[in-house]
Design a protein around this motif. Structure first.
Motif: not given
Length: 149
Positions: A41-59
């Motif tokens: 719903n939030n058109r202003f939001a963008t999130y980035l993720v950091a992955e180690d292989k296919e595991r998300i480890i941060g955002y």
């Protein structure tokens, strides 16, 4: 440890893994519904993720509204701290906000969080004001910091 960390824009399929990082990082984490709302719903939001292989480890989450951007939250699993992954996430968020025509970026940080404040100063953030009793868990003040992009 020799890891190949990758970075990308978060998708709706990432919500559960990002929420896991949130729960592991914060005493009072955002809810799963809050992340769903941000993604859907939030058109202003963008999130980035950091992955180690296919595991998300941060955002790192940002809102870009007109020419201003704001870091909503940034989190990294404890075992990955101290490896400049959080710094890279923040640099990429700054670059993305600039590409979206933002001229400034702001954030709030606990006044007691010296490691985070050091990182933000390293990336050019300056002290703004204080938000008194900002954090609901212990009523700690938040330092507002900002940077020109």
């Amino acid at each position: 440890m020799n890891r190949k960390i990758s970075y990308r824009v978060m998708t709706s399929e990432d919500i559960h893994q990002v929420h896991h990082v949130e729960e592991e990082t914060f005493q009072h984490p955002w809810t799963l519904a809050a992340f769903e709302n941000e993604m859907i719903n939030n058109r202003f939001a963008t999130y980035l993720v950091a992955e180690d292989k296919e595991r998300i480890i941060g955002y790192c989450g940002t809102w870009v509204i007109l020419d201003d951007s704001h870091i909503t939250n940034i989190a990294l699993l404890d075992e990955y701290r101290g490896q400049r992954i959080g710094e890279t996430l923040l640099r990429k968020a700054m670059k993305l906000a600039k590409m979206k025509k933002a001229k400034t970026m702001s954030l709030e940080v606990r006044v007691s969080n010296e490691k985070a404040k050091h990182l933000y100063r390293k990336l050019g953030f300056q002290k703004g004001g204080i938000r008194k009793h900002y954090y609901s868990d212990n009523h700690e003040d938040a330092l507002v910091m900002w940077v020109n992009l």
